[in-house]
Design a protein around this motif. Sequence first.
Motif, PDB file in Angstrom:
ATOM      1  N   TYR A  44       1.350  -5.272 -16.954  1.00 20.75           N
ATOM      2  CA  TYR A  44       0.396  -5.653 -15.919  1.00 20.75           C
ATOM      3  C   TYR A  44      -0.728  -6.510 -16.500  1.00 20.75           C
ATOM      4  N   CYS A  45      -1.237  -6.110 -17.669  1.00 22.33           N
ATOM      5  CA  CYS A  45      -2.328  -6.864 -18.302  1.00 22.33           C
ATOM      6  C   CYS A  45      -1.892  -8.278 -18.649  1.00 22.33           C
ATOM      7  N   GLU A  46      -0.686  -8.415 -19.183  1.00 24.92           N
ATOM      8  CA  GLU A  46      -0.178  -9.738 -19.544  1.00 24.92           C
ATOM      9  C   GLU A  46      -0.004 -10.613 -18.313  1.00 24.92           C
ATOM     10  N   GLY A  47       0.497 -10.023 -17.235  1.00 26.42           N
ATOM     11  CA  GLY A  47       0.667 -10.779 -15.992  1.00 26.42           C
ATOM     12  C   GLY A  47      -0.664 -11.247 -15.434  1.00 26.42           C
ATOM     13  N   ARG A  48      -1.652 -10.340 -15.392  1.00 33.05           N
ATOM     14  CA  ARG A  48      -2.976 -10.720 -14.875  1.00 33.05           C
ATOM     15  C   ARG A  48      -3.605 -11.809 -15.727  1.00 33.05           C
ATOM     16  N   GLU A  49      -3.466 -11.695 -17.049  1.00 29.07           N
ATOM     17  CA  GLU A  49      -4.065 -12.699 -17.932  1.00 29.07           C
ATOM     18  C   GLU A  49      -3.392 -14.062 -17.769  1.00 29.07           C
ATOM     19  N   THR A  50      -2.076 -14.061 -17.602  1.00 32.47           N
ATOM     20  CA  THR A  50      -1.356 -15.325 -17.387  1.00 32.47           C
ATOM     21  C   THR A  50      -1.914 -16.054 -16.170  1.00 32.47           C
ATOM     22  N   TYR A  51      -2.081 -15.330 -15.071  1.00 31.54           N
ATOM     23  CA  TYR A  51      -2.536 -15.985 -13.838  1.00 31.54           C
ATOM     24  C   TYR A  51      -4.030 -16.270 -13.841  1.00 31.54           C
ATOM     25  N   ARG A  52      -4.804 -15.505 -14.606  1.00 29.70           N
ATOM     26  CA  ARG A  52      -6.220 -15.868 -14.781  1.00 29.70           C
ATOM     27  C   ARG A  52      -6.333 -17.224 -15.462  1.00 29.70           C
ATOM     28  N   GLN A  53      -5.493 -17.450 -16.449  1.00 26.89           N
ATOM     29  CA  GLN A  53      -5.515 -18.733 -17.155  1.00 26.89           C
ATOM     30  C   GLN A  53      -5.094 -19.872 -16.232  1.00 26.89           C
ATOM     31  N   VAL A  54      -4.080 -19.636 -15.414  1.00 24.29           N
ATOM     32  CA  VAL A  54      -3.625 -20.668 -14.476  1.00 24.29           C
ATOM     33  C   VAL A  54      -4.720 -20.951 -13.444  1.00 24.29           C
ATOM     34  N   GLN A  55      -5.349 -19.900 -12.926  1.00 23.77           N
ATOM     35  CA  GLN A  55      -6.427 -20.064 -11.947  1.00 23.77           C
ATOM     36  C   GLN A  55      -7.610 -20.820 -12.562  1.00 23.77           C
ATOM     37  N   TYR A 125      15.473 -16.533 -10.169  1.00 28.42           N
ATOM     38  CA  TYR A 125      14.855 -16.866 -11.457  1.00 28.42           C
ATOM     39  C   TYR A 125      13.413 -16.365 -11.562  1.00 28.42           C
ATOM     40  N   TYR A 126      12.597 -16.635 -10.561  1.00 28.12           N
ATOM     41  CA  TYR A 126      11.177 -16.283 -10.655  1.00 28.12           C
ATOM     42  C   TYR A 126      10.884 -14.847 -10.235  1.00 28.12           C
ATOM     43  N   LEU A 127      11.919 -14.057 -10.046  1.00 26.61           N
ATOM     44  CA  LEU A 127      11.698 -12.626  -9.871  1.00 26.61           C
ATOM     45  C   LEU A 127      11.183 -12.007 -11.160  1.00 26.61           C
ATOM     46  N   ASP A 128      11.592 -12.564 -12.301  1.00 24.58           N
ATOM     47  CA  ASP A 128      11.172 -11.996 -13.580  1.00 24.58           C
ATOM     48  C   ASP A 128      10.704 -13.063 -14.575  1.00 24.58           C
ATOM     49  N   HIS A 129      10.218 -14.192 -14.047  1.00 30.00           N
ATOM     50  CA  HIS A 129       9.600 -15.211 -14.896  1.00 30.00           C
ATOM     51  C   HIS A 129       8.255 -15.602 -14.302  1.00 30.00           C
ATOM     52  N   LYS A 130       7.253 -15.678 -15.161  1.00 28.68           N
ATOM     53  CA  LYS A 130       5.914 -16.056 -14.712  1.00 28.68           C
ATOM     54  C   LYS A 130       5.805 -17.575 -14.605  1.00 28.68           C
ATOM     55  N   PHE A 131       4.662 -18.044 -14.130  1.00 26.14           N
ATOM     56  CA  PHE A 131       4.466 -19.476 -13.944  1.00 26.14           C
ATOM     57  C   PHE A 131       4.612 -20.244 -15.253  1.00 26.14           C
ATOM     58  N   GLY A 136       8.514 -11.934 -17.352  1.00 31.75           N
ATOM     59  CA  GLY A 136       7.469 -11.005 -16.935  1.00 31.75           C
ATOM     60  C   GLY A 136       7.838 -10.354 -15.623  1.00 31.75           C
ATOM     61  N   ALA A 137       7.636  -9.038 -15.528  1.00 24.93           N
ATOM     62  CA  ALA A 137       8.041  -8.306 -14.330  1.00 24.93           C
ATOM     63  C   ALA A 137       7.278  -8.737 -13.090  1.00 24.93           C
ATOM     64  N   CYS A 138       6.072  -9.300 -13.258  1.00 25.47           N
ATOM     65  CA  CYS A 138       5.300  -9.735 -12.085  1.00 25.47           C
ATOM     66  C   CYS A 138       5.903 -10.979 -11.450  1.00 25.47           C
ATOM     67  N   GLY A 139       6.680 -11.730 -12.230  1.00 20.00           N
ATOM     68  CA  GLY A 139       7.304 -12.936 -11.708  1.00 20.00           C
ATOM     69  C   GLY A 139       6.291 -13.968 -11.267  1.00 20.00           C
ATOM     70  N   CYS A 140       6.656 -14.740 -10.248  1.00 16.61           N
ATOM     71  CA  CYS A 140       5.788 -15.793  -9.725  1.00 16.61           C
ATOM     72  C   CYS A 140       6.111 -15.940  -8.234  1.00 16.61           C
ATOM     73  N   VAL A 157       8.016 -17.677   1.491  1.00 17.24           N
ATOM     74  CA  VAL A 157       7.529 -17.447   0.129  1.00 17.24           C
ATOM     75  C   VAL A 157       7.762 -15.985  -0.234  1.00 17.24           C
ATOM     76  N   TYR A 158       8.295 -15.774  -1.426  1.00 14.80           N
ATOM     77  CA  TYR A 158       8.566 -14.430  -1.912  1.00 14.80           C
ATOM     78  C   TYR A 158       7.597 -14.075  -3.040  1.00 14.80           C
ATOM     79  N   GLY A 159       7.292 -12.779  -3.145  1.00 14.00           N
ATOM     80  CA  GLY A 159       6.450 -12.299  -4.234  1.00 14.00           C
ATOM     81  C   GLY A 159       6.580 -10.794  -4.348  1.00 14.00           C
ATOM     82  N   HIS A 160       6.325 -10.274  -5.531  1.00 15.44           N
ATOM     83  CA  HIS A 160       6.465  -8.837  -5.764  1.00 15.44           C
ATOM     84  C   HIS A 160       5.313  -8.037  -5.156  1.00 15.44           C
ATOM     85  N   ASN A 161       5.616  -6.810  -4.778  1.00 15.76           N
ATOM     86  CA  ASN A 161       4.623  -5.835  -4.338  1.00 15.76           C
ATOM     87  C   ASN A 161       4.229  -5.012  -5.570  1.00 15.76           C
TER      88      ASN A 161
END
Length: 222
Positions: A44-55, A125-131, A136-140, A157-161
Amino acid sequence: MRRHEGERKTFKRHIFGMVEICAAVSLAGMICCCEATARTNRMYCEGRETYRQVQRAAGMEMEPVPPYHKQPEHAGRPAADITGENLPQIPEQYLRRQNSAYTFWLYIPGTSINYPVVWHEDNRYYLDHKFDGEAGACGCLFADCRMEPITGPVTIVYGHNMRDGSMFAGLKNYTDEAYLEQHRTIYLFHGGTWTACTVKSCQIADETETAWPGDKAGGENG
């Protein structure tokens, strides 16, 4: 008599041995549970950090929004006074250099939904790959591969819960009328322009239902 005493000692040794084995198994189970919890938290931390950087790169870094159930009085919190005119211009060319599958940005004020949306030839593909392309389990968030997003008649548009409230977890809050009323506007940035979309209604569909035009429940695309 001595024979009985020897049997009792042997029996006690067996009991103590079983207790030691049970304790060892319990300890091993606790260690495995702790490791699994640590892996999940790290994910979860890695996923949040990835998208913080993108944002941050997109100029869309916003104040963190608490989960809806932790907001005061469990009432729909009004979104900030935001319009497409005071939102930043997304550097689309930069994002496409980072990921050629980037297609548009999705933002819902007052929620944690603030992400790039990609379009790939394979919906899995993006079910388990980040941007960033890393696993990553959070996907994109990704648009359905069967139709070009935005320009077509329907964009799905699809996204994980996610359990930490990230990605599309917040969408289930729309079943609350107060929340729906306070978060009716969704913004899309595409082609250098922000477009405001109004949420008219919301419902939770089961796995047999589909939003794809012409599909029937349980069909080949369902």
